[in-house]
Write a protein that holds these residues in place. Structure first.
Motif, PDB file in Angstrom:
ATOM      1  N   CYS A  28      40.903   9.496   5.882  1.00 39.49           N
ATOM      2  CA  CYS A  28      42.282   9.320   6.321  1.00 39.49           C
ATOM      3  C   CYS A  28      43.169   8.909   5.140  1.00 39.49           C
ATOM      4  N   ASP A  30      46.005   7.650   5.255  1.00 40.87           N
ATOM      5  CA  ASP A  30      46.803   6.478   5.623  1.00 40.87           C
ATOM      6  C   ASP A  30      46.009   5.175   5.546  1.00 40.87           C
ATOM      7  N   CYS A  31      44.733   5.229   5.957  1.00 44.18           N
ATOM      8  CA  CYS A  31      43.974   3.972   5.971  1.00 44.18           C
ATOM      9  C   CYS A  31      42.592   4.074   5.331  1.00 44.18           C
ATOM     10  N   CYS A  62      41.932  10.217  13.051  1.00 40.83           N
ATOM     11  CA  CYS A  62      41.396   8.963  12.525  1.00 40.83           C
ATOM     12  C   CYS A  62      41.128   8.018  13.686  1.00 40.83           C
ATOM     13  N   CYS A  65      43.385   4.446  12.810  1.00 44.16           N
ATOM     14  CA  CYS A  65      44.836   4.354  13.008  1.00 44.16           C
ATOM     15  C   CYS A  65      45.355   5.388  14.006  1.00 44.16           C
TER      16      CYS A  65
HETATM   17 ZN   LIG Z   1      43.710   6.249   9.542  1.00 42.59          ZN
END
Ligand SMILES: [Zn+2]
Length: 111
Positions: A28, A30-31, A62, A65
């Protein structure tokens, strides 16, 4: 969106599209968690020969998140209908083989 560079393309002649098999674990953006398969989308790409090619791309989700990310092989430029190779040729000035119209090529060159 995730752009992958390590993958294999299989041509599905029954459905007339290329299936993208990633060789790398999708993470991911983002995270940083590992993504899992969610569904798939068909994407149309115009090749440098002016023909349409279809790709089946995976959407990944994901579990941490909850974001969805489309997995795109690096031969397809993000957000474009033309392949990365077509755009690279146009930017290098070899316009005569490019199937895109002049205004599109000018827009690419500005970037
Ligand atoms: Zn994520």
């Amino acid at each position: 969106m995730i752009i992958i560079r390590n993958y294999r393309l299989d041509y599905d002649s029954g459905r007339g599209l290329y299936i993208v098999h990633s060789n790398q674990a999708p993470m991911c953006p983002d995270c940083g968690e590992l993504l899992s398969g969610y569904d798939s989308r068909r994407r149309r790409v115009i090749g440098s020969d002016g023909k349409a090619y279809y790709f089946r791309l995976r959407r990944l989700r994901c579990s941490s998140c909850g974001h969805l990310h489309l997995e795109i092989p690096d031969i397809i430029a993000p957000g474009k209908h033309y392949s990365a190779e077509v755009i690279r040729q146009a930017r290098s000035g070899r316009d005569e083989a490019c199937p895109a119209d002049d205004s599109t090529i000018r827009r690419w060159k500005k970037k």
